[in-house]
Design a protein around this motif. Structure first.
Motif, PDB file in Angstrom:
ATOM      1  N   VAL A 167       0.855  -1.191   0.000  1.00  0.00           N
ATOM      2  CA  VAL A 167       0.000   0.000   0.000  1.00  0.00           C
ATOM      3  C   VAL A 167       0.890   1.240   0.000  1.00  0.00           C
ATOM      4  CG1 VAL A 167      -1.782   1.283   1.228  1.00  0.00           C
ATOM      5  CG2 VAL A 167      -1.798  -1.212   1.267  1.00  0.00           C
ATOM      6  N   GLN A 168       0.627   2.164  -0.901  1.00  0.00           N
ATOM      7  CA  GLN A 168       1.410   3.387  -0.995  1.00  0.00           C
ATOM      8  C   GLN A 168       0.462   4.588  -0.965  1.00  0.00           C
ATOM      9  OE1 GLN A 168       5.021   3.833  -1.447  1.00  0.00           O
ATOM     10  NE2 GLN A 168       4.269   5.815  -0.754  1.00  0.00           N
ATOM     11  N   CYS A 169       0.625   5.443   0.030  1.00  0.00           N
ATOM     12  CA  CYS A 169      -0.154   6.680   0.119  1.00  0.00           C
ATOM     13  C   CYS A 169       0.796   7.869  -0.012  1.00  0.00           C
ATOM     14  CB  CYS A 169      -0.928   6.726   1.429  1.00  0.00           C
ATOM     15  SG  CYS A 169      -2.300   5.533   1.496  1.00  0.00           S
TER      16      CYS A 169
ATOM     17  N   HIS B 127       3.465   4.229   3.738  1.00  0.00           N
ATOM     18  CA  HIS B 127       3.307   3.026   2.929  1.00  0.00           C
ATOM     19  C   HIS B 127       3.338   1.816   3.849  1.00  0.00           C
ATOM     20  CE1 HIS B 127       7.739   3.196   3.272  1.00  0.00           C
ATOM     21  NE2 HIS B 127       7.673   1.883   3.183  1.00  0.00           N
TER      22      HIS B 127
ATOM     23  N   LEU C  79       1.240  -5.502   7.077  1.00  0.00           N
ATOM     24  CA  LEU C  79      -0.149  -5.912   6.856  1.00  0.00           C
ATOM     25  C   LEU C  79      -0.455  -7.245   7.521  1.00  0.00           C
ATOM     26  CD1 LEU C  79      -0.692  -4.825   3.155  1.00  0.00           C
ATOM     27  CD2 LEU C  79      -1.828  -3.915   5.166  1.00  0.00           C
TER      28      LEU C  79
ATOM     29  N   THR D  50      -1.477   4.879   8.100  1.00  0.00           N
ATOM     30  CA  THR D  50      -1.755   4.771   6.667  1.00  0.00           C
ATOM     31  C   THR D  50      -3.248   4.879   6.401  1.00  0.00           C
ATOM     32  OG1 THR D  50       0.176   3.305   6.495  1.00  0.00           O
ATOM     33  CG2 THR D  50      -1.297   3.401   4.607  1.00  0.00           C
TER      34      THR D  50
ATOM     35  N   ALA E 226      -4.897   7.502   3.934  1.00  0.00           N
ATOM     36  CA  ALA E 226      -5.788   7.113   2.836  1.00  0.00           C
ATOM     37  C   ALA E 226      -7.152   7.784   2.965  1.00  0.00           C
ATOM     38  CB  ALA E 226      -5.943   5.592   2.819  1.00  0.00           C
TER      39      ALA E 226
END
Length: 1238
Positions: free
Chosen positions: A1042-1044, A1048, A1054, A1070, A1074
């Motif tokens: 996941v990259q915001c 990340h 996770l 995160t 998001a």
């Protein structure tokens, strides 16, 4: 660095070459301190005649080394003009640097001076094409003017560092080299979705067919992916997309080599596939020339074999992707390769969703004349329009009839060509001159039979479509079944079983016993590797039980079983090893297993049992274990259980009346000897009115409880036996009245012992009280007026003291860690045992308990990081002291735990469940509880239960080799069905599914598995694949998923979303990131979200403000205060190790505390953190408040509320998941059906 740098004689070189050589010397001088040891850097360029390449006229740089200098001289010899790495770099200057980690991976026709290089010790080599940056405009900007050759005597994995240094040095000297340009990364949404699907496809295909490598090539043209309708002329390049590739660990180096170059049309299987718009097959990529396949020498290094390239088209935008699969090295026969490629393509078709395969033509192995010489048959294949074609020798294609889809052409020994029906195997003339009428006629009569056969062989799948039979997968599942259920290996030879299997699946081929054993060993090793990885990630300590079974002849079996509590506070048991050893090797065997599993320092408790009992062997074994494991507490190493101790006590009692017992046995034997004796005894029983009493039975002297039952029954019938003695003069073994009295008194004493073992499921607290009562009785028996009772009591007390000292400490700790008992229960038992001396023994136990706790506890008393800091330049320096005075002296977890009331037994039935919820409140003691509660109580209490049925060797496994026997025993214990894994959450599966829903009382819901989660609704196939990819333990944990904007998440982070796992705080940050991105795109958004790091810095308002300004918290997360109605601030409570949420309602000027453990949120720490957070927000938004609210509005004036309707968690680890749910769906807070499904 000592180097030799030469500028050779300046002969009559042209002026342009002289200027070039000056640039060369400058570049080498810059490289002087950048390269490693044992290297040679030299330039090659045109000689004075302007056409021959040479090196001796140009400078070089070399660490003094005779062999490399000799190599330089050898390269300068006349005639050194054959094509090699230098010529390729020179002639193909538009290409990129060519390198190899070892020149031995080249062939002589690829590297002309290969033998000379090897004899001089050359290993790695790289050649850079050199281009002048300031050459005239009329000269091609990419024309190569020289080649820089870098030679080393070390075998290097890559030349990345050297390439960077060379590029910098050349640039400083006004030269440059051509490096691969960065791949365009601006993929649109459709392309990203396609690449994500390709990553799933390559992984699925490789794992299904055990392929070592799959590459995804993208044809680039004008910075975009080429489309399906592109014309055949193409000047672009093929580049791999690493995120969509799949590679074993040992193949990562090859993937890296692929990243450093582009392929052009016709190069390798991928280039040929794109050129022909057809699948391309290479039988052995190692045989290709480097000129035709620039990765050939790298393929030899990694021992790659055949490769097949398949073109895919994205249905969303018609973009082209080329998938290149490398077959296993052992698949070398063309028939095997062909079969594997067919399976591979079928799997590819079934896995792809938004991608379609290009229409196919026959592979190269189908090329030839009318009949293939290799396969003795011709196999036509459809073209894009579905028509059938066959390749001829002149490469022209001839259209053939559709009927050939159902026939094979074969050549018989006499040379005749026959058409073989694929359905019924009948043969017909197959020459082209015979026509196809007979074939069509046969096909009409054969088609119905083939349809029936297809129905029998095609099995419907629950997932839709048809089931694809996989022989290897089915065989391994069959072996797993044998291992788990303990079936005999010879069942595969049983005719009835063969018939049964054939009726289920005719295609399944039963394997031999040797294959079953080999597969079982492979499965055992795979499961062992997974279990070791799982145990390595556990932070808890383990308990170990050792079951030793002696078989005589100095041989014995040794079974080691490990007990532990997992992250979900569930008790687990795993057999680590089953070995056949010699008596003298017992302790070495135990140590070897612990070292092998890397847990030698993680074993907290040991219990060993030797059968049959051997006191001398036990003493030696205990002594050796204590010397081998000095870190273990001797009081946590037990060799006798509670039941064995009671048995010794009972035998001490029987010893005092052994003569009486012998007479009683004689009485029973006499009464049951003949029918006449039985009638006489029955009459005697009726005479004393005991006709309802059961007759006494013989005992088993090896089982003391049967002896006790015999004694008790005989005492009840003693009047009948006395009457029999008076009427039957042959009955002379009846005990005397005094002996009956002795037996009665001893039996009365032994009732206390026998009663303590009467419970079907003894508990630790009940057994502790039994020991206390027995000990109390022993003290009174010692004062008996009967000498035999005193003697019995003394003997019993010696044995009880000796064994009690082994497991009393473990008993005591387990009782203290039981919230229904605690220290009060131990104190009560000691009062029963020791009376007035109880305080002395209790103090001794408390001292040991505290010492054990201190070994867990961190030294927090001297930690000043928890104290508030103040500005030393102001009067606030004394505020810290004032605040510290208000705080109560810190109590340890142990003191706080023991200070709380004992739990009600009616409310707490599961100790582990209680600790699962309360462990966050007692972080240190919780860790200690997790370690000690893993001690198997059954091992301490019951005899012969430490390993149970697992250690009993299945008779079906007799005669197996020791390693195979261990594989079957451990495999039976380790292998779990998917259903069991989903229910119990045991290790052994990469995706363990566990139900952690918190449903409303009485509410029944359906359960669906989604990776590691159990959910109430079915998951879509796309989401299911995404979940499985994210939580696939076989993939890299460091991969970014996941990259915001500001945060990340890696796969490892996770993992904390899995059931019964504490959440990583970066996940919350995160989520905030998001949610901020999503809400900013919504015009009517009124909610704001702050990352958890903001509240983490709120202990000190001054630090919090500087942190917020540094990381632009206001701009990134709360830029428009006037539009904000609610602000969500996640917080982590260090004291409780717990997540909760501050919800700031700006319009109402209220701050609510949403806590899923509200019963424990009344904490001064929470109030201080909230106050400091509000002070920080006031300072952060001072300008906005002054401008819009005229200084009459302040965060610190907010009213604090603790809503009573916040959903409560039912365990000790889902607080973070609740916070996420609160943030994602705050409107569901008051919903009675609020639940978390993960």
């Amino acid at each position: 660095m000592d180097v030799e740098q030469l500028s050779c004689v300046v002969d009559d070189l042209p002026p342009a070459m002289l200027r070039l050589r000056e640039k060369m010397e400058k570049a080498l001088s810059l490289l002087k301190d950048s390269l490693g040891s044992s290297f040679l850097a030299q330039f090659w360029a045109e000689g004075k005649r302007g056409f021959a390449q040479g090196n001796l006229s140009y400078p070089h740089l070399c660490v003094p080394n005779s062999t490399l200098l000799e190599y330089r001289q050898l390269e300068g010899r006349p005639g050194f003009l054959r094509r090699d790495i230098l010529n390729r770099a020179w002639s193909y200057g538009r290409q990129f640097p060519e390198w190899t980690s070892n020149v031995s991976y080249y062939r002589p026709d690829e590297y002309a001076h290969l033998s000379d290089a090897i004899s001089c010790g050359v290993r790695g080599i790289i050649a850079f094409p050199v281009i002048e940056s300031d050459q005239p405009n009329y000269i091609s900007p990419n024309l190569c003017c020289a080649v820089l050759e870098l030679v080393t005597m070390e075998e290097k994995q890559d030349f990345d560092l050297e390439t960077e240094k060379v590029a910098q040095a050349l640039q400083a000297a006004n030269l440059r080299t051509r490096l691969p340009r960065p791949r365009p990364q601006g993929f649109n949404e459709v392309q990203r979705a396609a690449l994500t699907e390709i990553a799933d496809v390559t992984r699925a295909v490789c794992q299904t067919h055990r392929l070592p490598l799959a590459l995804t090539w993208i044809p680039w043209g004008h910075d975009d992916i080429l489309k399906y309708n592109l014309s055949f002329w193409w000047s672009g390049q093929l580049a791999i997309e690493r995120t969509a590739c799949y590679a074993d660990e040992e193949m990562q180096g090859f993937v890296h080599a692929c990243e450093q170059l582009f392929l052009i049309t016709g190069q390798g299987a991928a280039g040929q596939a794109f050129k022909a718009r057809l699948p391309s097959f290479e039988p052995d990529v190692k045989e290709k020339h480097v000129r035709d396949y620039p990765l050939a020498h790298h393929a030899r290094k990694y021992n790659l074999n055949a490769a097949v390239a398949i073109l895919l088209r994205s249905t969303g935008d018609d973009c082209i992707y080329i998938l290149e699969f490398f077959l296993p090295i052992l698949v070398k026969e063309s028939s095997e390769q062909k079969e594997l490629v067919a399976k591979l393509k079928l799997t590819l078709q079934q896995t792809c969703r938004r991608l379609t395969m290009f229409p196919e033509e026959p592979f190269p192995w189908k090329r030839g004349s009318k009949v293939s010489k290799n396969n003795d048959k011709i196999e036509p294949a459809p073209d894009r329009d579905g028509h059938m074609f066959i390749e001829r020798a002149d490469n022209k294609r001839r259209k053939v009839s559709e009927v050939w889809k159902h026939f094979d052409k074969v050549i018989e020994e006499n040379g005749a060509v026959r058409a073989l029906c694929k359905g019924c195997q009948k043969k017909y003339p197959g020459e082209s001159t015979k026509g196809t009428s007979n074939l069509h006629k046969h096909l009409k009569s054969c088609s119905r039979k083939r349809q029936r056969d297809a129905k029998q062989h095609t099995l419907p799948s629950d997932l839709g479509g048809n089931f694809v039979f996989d022989q290897e997968r089915s065989r391994l599942n069959f072996v797993r079944m044998i291992m788990k259920l303990g079936f005999p290996l010879d069942m595969i030879q049983n005719e009835f079983f063969k018939t049964f299997v054939y009726d289920l699946q005719p295609k399944f081929q039963l394997c031999s016993q040797d294959t079953v054993q080999a597969d079982a060993l492979s499965i055992y090793r795979q499961e062992k590797e997974k279990l070791m990885k799982y145990l390595d990630n556990l932070s808890s300590l383990f308990s170990l039980t050792i079951d030793l079974q002696s078989y005589g002849d100095n041989k014995m079996s040794c079974c080691l079983t490990m007990h532990f509590i997992d992250d979900g506070w569930r008790m687990n048991k795993k057999i680590l090893a089953f070995r056949m050893i010699e008596h003298d090797y017992m302790n070495e065997a135990v140590k070897d297993v612990l070292v092998e599993w890397n847990i030698i320092k993680k074993v907290q408790f040991m219990f060993a049992e030797i059968a049959p009992p051997n006191s001398q062997m036990t003493r030696e074994f205990r002594s050796k274990l204590l010397s081998q494991f000095p870190h273990m507490n001797g009081e946590l190493l037990c060799f006798s259980c509670y039941a064995q101790t009671l048995e010794l006590l009972a035998r001490d009692g029987f010893y005092e009346i052994k003569d009486v017992l012998n007479k009683i046995r004689g009485c029973i034997e006499y009464v049951n000897a003949t029918p006449s004796n039985q009638d006489k005894f029955q009459k005697a029983t009726n005479h004393v009115k005991l006709q309802d009493m059961k007759a006494a039975s013989h005992d088993d002297p090896t089982r003391w409880e049967t002896t006790f039952v015999m004694l008790r029954s005989a005492l009840e019938l003693r009047e009948a036996l006395t009457q029999l003695e008076q009427v039957d003069f042959d009955f002379k073994v009846n005990p005397s009245a005094e002996e009956w009295k002795m037996a009665m008194i001893v039996c009365g004493c032994l009732k206390v012992i026998h009663k303590s073992l009467g419970s079907s499921s003894p508990s630790i607290d009940a057994c502790f009280l039994d020991v206390c009562y027995i000990y109390k009785n022993l003290l009174s028996w010692e004062k008996s007026e009967h000498a035999y009772v005193c003697s019995m009591a003394k003997r019993m007390k010696v044995n009880l003291d000796r064994h009690w000292s082994e497991w009393s400490f473990a008993f005591g700790i387990l009782l203290v860690l039981d919230p229904r008992c605690k220290l009060k229960f131990v104190q009560y038992g000691f009062l029963l045992m020791y009376g007035s001396d109880a305080s002395k023994y209790l103090q001794e136990f408390r001292s040991k308990l505290t010492c054990m706790y201190n070994s867990y506890a961190n030294d927090t008393a001297s930690d000043i990081s928890c104290l508030p800091s103040y500005d030393l330049d102001s009067d606030g320096k004394f505020l810290g002291f004032c605040e510290w005075l208000k705080v109560d002296p810190l109590k340890s977890d142990l003191d706080r735990y023991l200070g709380e009331p004992v739990e009600n037994r009616d409310k707490v039935s599961d100790v582990l469940a209680w600790w699962r919820v309360n462990a966050p409140r007692f972080s240190t003691l919780g860790k200690m509880a997790r370690d000690f509660l893993a001690i198997p109580i059954s091992a301490i209490l019951s005899k012969s239960t430490i390993s149970g049925e697992s250690t009993k060797v299945n008779p079906s496994f007799n005669g197996l080799r020791p390693e195979i026997l261990e594989a079957f025993i451990c495999g039976q214990d380790w292998l779990e069905s998917l259903e069991n894994n989903s229910k119990e959450g045991k290790p052994g599966s990469s995706l363990v599914s566990t139900d952690v829903r918190f449903d409303s009382p009485g509410k029944q819901m359906s359960k669906y598995l989604a990776g590691p989660f159990t959910v109430s609704k079915p998951t879509s196939p796309e989401d299911l694949k995404l979940i499985q990819y994210v939580f696939d333990s076989s993939l890299s944990e460091s991969e970014t998923i996941v990259q915001c904007n500001n945060y990340h998440l890696s796969r490892k982070e996770l993992y904390s979303l899995r059931p019964e796992t504490w959440l990583d705080d970066n996940v919350l940050s995160t989520i905030s990131d998001a949610m901020t991105l999503v809400k900013r795109k919504m015009e009517d958004s009124v909610n704001r979200y702050l990352p958890i790091v903001f509240a983490a810095n709120a202990d000190d308002p001054s630090k919090c403000i500087s942190f917020a300004k540094k990381h632009r918290m206001k701009e990134n997360y709360m830029s428009d205060l006037l539009c904000c109605e609610k602000a969500f601030v996640p917080v982590f409570d260090n004291e409780r190790r717990h997540f909760f949420l501050f919800v700031l309602q700006l319009k109402k000027q209220v701050v609510e505390i949403w806590d899923s453990l509200a019963a424990s949120c009344q904490s001064d720490w929470v109030d201080r953190r909230l106050h400091n957070l509000l002070v920080s927000l006031d300072a952060l938004f001072k300008d906005d408040i002054d401008q819009n609210y005229q200084k009459v509005w302040s965060f610190t004036d907010f009213r604090v509320e603790r809503p009573s309707n916040v959903p409560q968690q039912q365990n000790g680890h889902d607080c973070g998941v609740y916070v996420i749910k609160f943030m994602l769906a705050p409107e569901e807070l008051t919903n009675p059906d609020f639940m978390v499904r993960f």
